[in-house]
Design a protein around this motif. Structure first.
Motif, mmCIF file in Angstrom:
data_model
loop_
_atom_site.group_PDB
_atom_site.id
_atom_site.type_symbol
_atom_site.label_atom_id
_atom_site.label_comp_id
_atom_site.label_asym_id
_atom_site.label_seq_id
_atom_site.Cartn_x
_atom_site.Cartn_y
_atom_site.Cartn_z
ATOM 1 N N GLY A 1 0.776 -1.344 0.088
ATOM 2 C CA GLY A 1 -0.139 0.026 0.076
ATOM 3 C C GLY A 1 0.833 1.279 -0.077
ATOM 4 O O GLY A 1 0.284 2.423 -0.045
ATOM 5 N N VAL B 1 4.081 1.547 -5.593
ATOM 6 C CA VAL B 1 3.318 1.194 -6.753
ATOM 7 C C VAL B 1 4.259 1.148 -8.016
ATOM 8 O O VAL B 1 4.967 2.306 -8.171
ATOM 9 C CB VAL B 1 2.090 1.921 -7.094
ATOM 10 C CG1 VAL B 1 2.098 3.456 -6.988
ATOM 11 C CG2 VAL B 1 1.328 1.539 -8.192
ATOM 12 N N ASN B 2 4.513 0.551 -8.911
ATOM 13 C CA ASN B 2 5.032 0.474 -10.261
ATOM 14 C C ASN B 2 4.005 0.638 -11.058
ATOM 15 O O ASN B 2 3.358 -0.188 -11.340
ATOM 16 C CB ASN B 2 5.928 -0.772 -10.527
ATOM 17 C CG ASN B 2 6.835 -0.764 -11.624
ATOM 18 O OD1 ASN B 2 6.424 0.293 -12.359
ATOM 19 N ND2 ASN B 2 7.732 -1.502 -11.727
ATOM 20 N N VAL B 3 4.201 2.100 -11.626
ATOM 21 C CA VAL B 3 3.081 2.257 -12.626
ATOM 22 C C VAL B 3 3.066 1.815 -13.864
ATOM 23 O O VAL B 3 2.212 2.303 -14.847
ATOM 24 C CB VAL B 3 2.728 3.936 -12.473
ATOM 25 C CG1 VAL B 3 2.609 4.465 -10.974
ATOM 26 C CG2 VAL B 3 3.970 4.607 -13.201
ATOM 27 N N LEU C 1 -2.843 11.365 -5.479
ATOM 28 C CA LEU C 1 -2.360 10.771 -4.256
ATOM 29 C C LEU C 1 -2.089 11.587 -3.259
ATOM 30 O O LEU C 1 -2.672 11.973 -2.117
ATOM 31 C CB LEU C 1 -1.143 10.050 -4.396
ATOM 32 C CG LEU C 1 -1.631 8.471 -5.067
ATOM 33 C CD1 LEU C 1 -0.041 7.824 -5.690
ATOM 34 C CD2 LEU C 1 -2.161 7.691 -4.418
ATOM 35 N N ARG D 1 -1.875 11.751 0.501
ATOM 36 C CA ARG D 1 -0.255 10.975 0.446
ATOM 37 C C ARG D 1 0.779 11.840 0.097
ATOM 38 O O ARG D 1 0.722 12.973 -0.119
ATOM 39 C CB ARG D 1 -0.466 9.813 -0.642
ATOM 40 C CG ARG D 1 -1.493 8.773 -0.317
ATOM 41 C CD ARG D 1 -1.095 7.999 1.057
ATOM 42 N NE ARG D 1 -1.675 6.461 1.152
ATOM 43 C CZ ARG D 1 -1.217 5.393 1.039
ATOM 44 N NH1 ARG D 1 -0.240 5.390 0.711
ATOM 45 N NH2 ARG D 1 -2.191 4.372 1.287
#
Lengths: 315, 283
Positions: free
Chosen positions: A52, A55-57, A71, A76
């Motif tokens: 969470g 992240v690998n976009v 985010l 975030r």
């Protein structure tokens, strides 16, 4: 300070991964974004270590900027990494509008600074990322010269909020600082009376080498690690310019828009002294090893020495 | 929240009326693409988006991002009607020093969640908002409107890939298929082909609805909210300049500086809407 080339620090990419990990463990709002360069930046392990919060976009830097903006909207704290040219040149309007203009938070790390892109060559070699980022209002622009400094700047950027760009190499940097060093002002690594050499990133070590060579000729140089290109520590710069009366800048970047420009602008406005800038001029990148490319582009101690000799003649 | 279709119709008429009055106050603006999203805004802010001016920062609120930022005037009329700011403020659109710039700005306008206007960027941000909310276990929704012309931008398709890959069922995207972009018809400038098929191929649940039909839009949103495992795209079959007959027929209607003839036709629609609204209030 005596220059030491001891490579006893962690790799810069390891420093990045470890620092993001440390911050994420303390703050569940932290989230690291990669665009398919995790394995290049040692962040792959964060996927399992930080559920969470990583992240690998995929290969989509423009979207990565927008995702980070979204985010940030929901609270975030995004850390974004890719090679420097992808997070600046490629996704500049996204970075500028969705993060900068929208006044959101992101720590953007551009790796493979300048010639250290080595065998990825001209397409991947950025000599203009600092110039681009200086144009983003209120963005902070740093170039890390050492692992302890890089860690400090990552934490500072996280704490300060807003848009930060930190330029770095991926491999080991020379060891310049102690673990507990603070980096709120430019670092004066050596005090001299004849000339001031202002540099950042890999050029700090070259500047210290140049200062050693110059001292053999009886030229006494001040060396400043100007790791924060924006905001620029004008006070430290002017103080050194007053004490030495001449300045040479040295950067692994185009002289237009980067550290050389920032220093020239500040001196012209506040305390004009003779100045020469060592850096890349009207050239694109190319493949090669770092040491080779440093010679090709004149990013070495010998070029700095030559420019110091020239600038001193103008005093 | 507005419960009945009659209420939603009244709200849509209000949004169209105040959008026209707002644009009339400055004398020029993005008429076409503002008018084509009036109905979807009425359904969303009338029924589905849970956000109130006095609790506008509640983390559990629903989010709305107008990725086609040039539709800002319609969003502002909606936010005014939701009491985010005054009617006096509404008529400052694009005036010097206004809080209502042509394209939405999250730092200037109460109720605007994301700064948009550089096409393709809003949908990425909306995807980030939905992703963050899903990661944090929230059950709220993120709604976004993209333009048909906007979908020329590759960034939109990057965002769609991400949304589908991460199974963002909390993201509901509307495509305002009003068939025109700034320079002309989308089919002439950059053929969109079949949006529904394209979105399905990108991993979305997708359907086409009449973008002027409140009931159809509402039903599509209800279906989307029951869906799990994938994001939804609702393609709105709309007309640029929707709801103002004269503008619907006008070929070049993206950004208009109305002539006397144009203004007279727009005023006729305003008068009709005024009558309808007065009638509605008297009921």
């Amino acid at each position: 300070m005596t220059f030491s080339s001891a490579l006893d620090q962690k790799e810069m990419r390891q420093t990045y991964a470890d620092t993001v990990h440390e911050l994420a463990k303390k703050d569940d709002r932290v989230i690291a974004l990669e665009a398919d360069l995790s394995s290049a930046m040692s962040t792959s392990r964060l996927e399992s270590e930080l559920p969470g919060q990583y992240v690998n976009v995929g290969i989509m830097e423009a979207n990565m900027m927008g995702l980070a903006a979204g985010l940030s909207v929901v609270g975030r704290k995004p850390f974004i990494h890719s090679f420097g040219q992808f997070v600046t040149r490629r996704a500049f309007d996204q970075l500028f509008v969705s993060l900068g203009y929208a006044q959101l938070n992101a720590v953007i790390v551009g790796s493979d600074a300048g010639v250290t892109a080595e065998h990825n060559g001209g397409t991947h070699m950025t000599f203009e990322d600092i110039g681009l980022m200086r144009e983003v209002p209120n963005a902070h622009v740093y170039e890390a010269s050492d692992a302890h400094q890089f860690k400090y700047l990552l934490k500072k950027a996280y704490k300060d909020g807003g848009v930060h760009y930190i330029r770095t190499i991926r491999k080991k940097a020379v060891n310049l600082y102690d673990e507990n060093e603070s980096f709120e002002k430019a670092k004066v690594l050596r005090n001299g009376k004849d000339v001031t050499i202002v540099s950042s990133g890999i050029m700090v070590a070259e500047s210290l080498k140049a200062a050693d060579l110059l001292s053999q000729q009886g030229i006494d140089a001040t060396v400043i690690d100007m790791f924060s290109i924006k905001p620029l520590d004008i006070e430290t710069l002017i103080e050194a310019a007053k004490a030495t009366g001449a300045v040479v800048t040295a950067e692994n970047h185009n002289v237009n828009g980067g550290l050389g420009s920032a220093v020239a602008e500040a001196l012209a406005e506040h305390y004009p002294v003779p100045l020469y800038r060592v850096g890349v001029r009207e050239r694109f990148g190319q493949v090669g090893q770092t040491d080779y490319l440093k010679k090709v582009y004149g990013l070495d101690a010998h070029t700095i020495v030559r420019e110091v000799e020239r600038v001193i003649e103008r005093k | 929240m507005l419960a009945t279709q009659t209420d939603l119709q009244f709200f849509a008429n209000q949004i169209r009326y105040y959008t026209l009055k707002e644009l009339k106050a400055i004398g020029f603006g993005h008429y076409g693409g503002s008018l084509s999203i009036v109905e979807v805004l009425a359904v969303l802010y009338g029924k589905h988006i849970h956000v109130e001016p006095d609790d506008a920062k509640n983390p559990d609120r629903d989010y709305f991002v107008l990725s086609k930022g040039h539709g800002g005037p319609a969003l502002y009329a909606t936010l005014f009607l939701k009491k985010f700011f005054s009617e006096e403020t509404l008529y400052t659109l694009n005036q010097n020093g206004t809080t209502l710039p042509s394209h939405p700005d999250r730092n200037l306008t109460p109720g605007v969640e994301m700064t948009t206007g550089s096409l393709g960027q809003g949908i990425s941000a909306a995807t980030g908002i939905a992703f963050g909310n899903k990661l944090d276990g929230r059950t709220n929704y993120t709604y976004a409107i993209v333009g048909d012309g906007e979908l020329n931008e590759g960034q939109c398709w990057e965002a769609f890939q991400f949304a589908a890959h991460h199974q963002l069922e909390n993201l509901i995207v509307f495509i305002d298929d009003n068939k025109k972009q700034l320079d002309g018809l989308t089919i002439d400038i950059m053929n969109p082909f079949d949006f529904v098929e394209k979105m399905k191929a990108f991993g979305f649940a997708a359907e086409l609805v009449d973008g002027a039909n409140l009931e159809e839009i509402d039903a599509a949103v209800e279906r989307a909210k029951k869906r799990t495992g994938k994001p939804t795209a609702i393609v709105l079959d709309t007309i640029k300049g929707q709801g103002v007959p004269y503008l619907e027929k006008k070929a070049d209607n993206h950004h208009i500086r109305p002539t006397e003839v144009d203004m007279s036709a727009i005023n006729s629609t305003l008068e009709e809407l005024e009558k309808v609204l007065e009638g509605g209030q008297n009921q």
